[in-house]
Design a protein around this motif. Structure first.
Motif, PDB file in Angstrom:
ATOM      1  N   LYS A  18       0.851  -1.187   0.000  1.00 47.21           N
ATOM      2  CA  LYS A  18       0.000   0.000   0.000  1.00 47.21           C
ATOM      3  C   LYS A  18       0.881   1.230   0.000  1.00 47.21           C
ATOM      4  O   LYS A  18       2.058   1.192   0.361  1.00 47.21           O
ATOM      5  CB  LYS A  18      -0.940  -0.001   1.194  1.00 47.21           C
ATOM      6  CG  LYS A  18      -0.240  -0.019   2.539  1.00 47.21           C
ATOM      7  CD  LYS A  18      -1.249  -0.189   3.644  1.00 47.21           C
ATOM      8  CE  LYS A  18      -0.526  -0.352   4.977  1.00 47.21           C
ATOM      9  NZ  LYS A  18      -1.463  -0.616   6.056  1.00 47.21           N
ATOM     10  N   THR A  19       0.300   2.333  -0.434  1.00 42.96           N
ATOM     11  CA  THR A  19       0.993   3.620  -0.423  1.00 42.96           C
ATOM     12  C   THR A  19      -0.036   4.715  -0.226  1.00 42.96           C
ATOM     13  O   THR A  19      -1.210   4.526  -0.529  1.00 42.96           O
ATOM     14  CB  THR A  19       1.792   3.833  -1.732  1.00 42.96           C
ATOM     15  OG1 THR A  19       2.713   4.906  -1.568  1.00 42.96           O
ATOM     16  CG2 THR A  19       0.887   4.123  -2.912  1.00 42.96           C
ATOM     17  N   MET A  20       0.420   5.843   0.294  1.00 45.91           N
ATOM     18  CA  MET A  20      -0.477   6.981   0.471  1.00 45.91           C
ATOM     19  C   MET A  20      -0.133   8.032  -0.581  1.00 45.91           C
ATOM     20  O   MET A  20       1.038   8.311  -0.835  1.00 45.91           O
ATOM     21  CB  MET A  20      -0.340   7.578   1.863  1.00 45.91           C
ATOM     22  CG  MET A  20      -1.325   8.706   2.093  1.00 45.91           C
ATOM     23  SD  MET A  20      -1.340   9.323   3.775  1.00 45.91           S
ATOM     24  CE  MET A  20      -2.287   8.041   4.573  1.00 45.91           C
ATOM     25  N   TYR A  21      -1.159   8.567  -1.205  1.00 49.04           N
ATOM     26  CA  TYR A  21      -0.987   9.613  -2.198  1.00 49.04           C
ATOM     27  C   TYR A  21      -2.070  10.652  -1.986  1.00 49.04           C
ATOM     28  O   TYR A  21      -3.259  10.313  -1.977  1.00 49.04           O
ATOM     29  CB  TYR A  21      -1.057   9.021  -3.614  1.00 49.04           C
ATOM     30  CG  TYR A  21      -0.874  10.048  -4.701  1.00 49.04           C
ATOM     31  CD1 TYR A  21       0.363  10.654  -4.903  1.00 49.04           C
ATOM     32  CD2 TYR A  21      -1.923  10.427  -5.503  1.00 49.04           C
ATOM     33  CE1 TYR A  21       0.532  11.616  -5.885  1.00 49.04           C
ATOM     34  CE2 TYR A  21      -1.767  11.375  -6.503  1.00 49.04           C
ATOM     35  CZ  TYR A  21      -0.535  11.967  -6.681  1.00 49.04           C
ATOM     36  OH  TYR A  21      -0.370  12.922  -7.653  1.00 49.04           O
ATOM     37  N   LYS A  22      -1.665  11.878  -1.793  1.00 49.05           N
ATOM     38  CA  LYS A  22      -2.594  12.991  -1.562  1.00 49.05           C
ATOM     39  C   LYS A  22      -3.612  12.674  -0.474  1.00 49.05           C
ATOM     40  O   LYS A  22      -4.806  12.939  -0.602  1.00 49.05           O
ATOM     41  CB  LYS A  22      -3.296  13.401  -2.853  1.00 49.05           C
ATOM     42  CG  LYS A  22      -2.361  14.043  -3.855  1.00 49.05           C
ATOM     43  CD  LYS A  22      -3.115  14.620  -5.032  1.00 49.05           C
ATOM     44  CE  LYS A  22      -2.171  15.403  -5.942  1.00 49.05           C
ATOM     45  NZ  LYS A  22      -2.875  15.993  -7.072  1.00 49.05           N
ATOM     46  N   GLY A  23      -3.141  12.064   0.608  1.00 46.23           N
ATOM     47  CA  GLY A  23      -3.983  11.794   1.765  1.00 46.23           C
ATOM     48  C   GLY A  23      -4.864  10.567   1.671  1.00 46.23           C
ATOM     49  O   GLY A  23      -5.635  10.296   2.585  1.00 46.23           O
ATOM     50  N   LYS A  24      -4.766   9.818   0.594  1.00 40.97           N
ATOM     51  CA  LYS A  24      -5.582   8.602   0.431  1.00 40.97           C
ATOM     52  C   LYS A  24      -4.665   7.393   0.330  1.00 40.97           C
ATOM     53  O   LYS A  24      -3.610   7.460  -0.297  1.00 40.97           O
ATOM     54  CB  LYS A  24      -6.449   8.708  -0.826  1.00 40.97           C
ATOM     55  CG  LYS A  24      -7.351   7.502  -1.002  1.00 40.97           C
ATOM     56  CD  LYS A  24      -8.285   7.646  -2.183  1.00 40.97           C
ATOM     57  CE  LYS A  24      -9.106   6.376  -2.304  1.00 40.97           C
ATOM     58  NZ  LYS A  24      -9.938   6.362  -3.476  1.00 40.97           N
ATOM     59  N   VAL A  25      -5.087   6.282   0.948  1.00 40.55           N
ATOM     60  CA  VAL A  25      -4.303   5.051   0.893  1.00 40.55           C
ATOM     61  C   VAL A  25      -4.779   4.214  -0.292  1.00 40.55           C
ATOM     62  O   VAL A  25      -5.979   4.011  -0.490  1.00 40.55           O
ATOM     63  CB  VAL A  25      -4.437   4.236   2.194  1.00 40.55           C
ATOM     64  CG1 VAL A  25      -3.656   2.938   2.107  1.00 40.55           C
ATOM     65  CG2 VAL A  25      -3.970   5.063   3.392  1.00 40.55           C
ATOM     66  N   TYR A  26      -3.818   3.742  -1.092  1.00 42.16           N
ATOM     67  CA  TYR A  26      -4.095   2.864  -2.234  1.00 42.16           C
ATOM     68  C   TYR A  26      -3.462   1.514  -1.946  1.00 42.16           C
ATOM     69  O   TYR A  26      -2.350   1.449  -1.425  1.00 42.16           O
ATOM     70  CB  TYR A  26      -3.522   3.467  -3.526  1.00 42.16           C
ATOM     71  CG  TYR A  26      -4.228   4.748  -3.900  1.00 42.16           C
ATOM     72  CD1 TYR A  26      -5.380   4.726  -4.678  1.00 42.16           C
ATOM     73  CD2 TYR A  26      -3.765   5.971  -3.446  1.00 42.16           C
ATOM     74  CE1 TYR A  26      -6.048   5.894  -4.992  1.00 42.16           C
ATOM     75  CE2 TYR A  26      -4.429   7.156  -3.758  1.00 42.16           C
ATOM     76  CZ  TYR A  26      -5.569   7.100  -4.532  1.00 42.16           C
ATOM     77  OH  TYR A  26      -6.239   8.253  -4.839  1.00 42.16           O
ATOM     78  N   TYR A  27      -4.175   0.447  -2.295  1.00 34.31           N
ATOM     79  CA  TYR A  27      -3.741  -0.921  -2.017  1.00 34.31           C
ATOM     80  C   TYR A  27      -3.432  -1.640  -3.322  1.00 34.31           C
ATOM     81  O   TYR A  27      -4.091  -1.401  -4.334  1.00 34.31           O
ATOM     82  CB  TYR A  27      -4.831  -1.676  -1.248  1.00 34.31           C
ATOM     83  CG  TYR A  27      -5.149  -1.026   0.071  1.00 34.31           C
ATOM     84  CD1 TYR A  27      -4.469  -1.403   1.228  1.00 34.31           C
ATOM     85  CD2 TYR A  27      -6.108  -0.025   0.174  1.00 34.31           C
ATOM     86  CE1 TYR A  27      -4.750  -0.794   2.451  1.00 34.31           C
ATOM     87  CE2 TYR A  27      -6.395   0.587   1.382  1.00 34.31           C
ATOM     88  CZ  TYR A  27      -5.711   0.198   2.520  1.00 34.31           C
ATOM     89  OH  TYR A  27      -5.976   0.799   3.720  1.00 34.31           O
TER      90      TYR A  27
END
Length: 55
Positions: A18-27
């Motif tokens: 997972k990573t966070m981008y612009k305050g949102k977590v993507y899986y």
């Protein structure tokens, strides 16, 4: 379940990729998809999944 933004596969929010981008977590389903997203997050967010990346 959430969608991997790179390949479109359904993944669990418990995925260790997972990573966070612009305050949102993507899986992600795996490290390859995570790496590809981190190279060009806006590209995937604008045009959607493009299939499994070449690894």
């Amino acid at each position: 379940m959430v969608m991997d933004p790179v390949c479109g596969m359904e993944v669990s929010e418990t995925s260790k990729f997972k990573t966070m981008y612009k305050g949102k977590v993507y899986y992600f389903c795996g490290p390859g998809c995570k790496r590809e997203f981190e190279k060009d997050p806006e590209g995937y967010l604008k045009s959607g999944p493009k299939g499994m990346p070449d690894m």
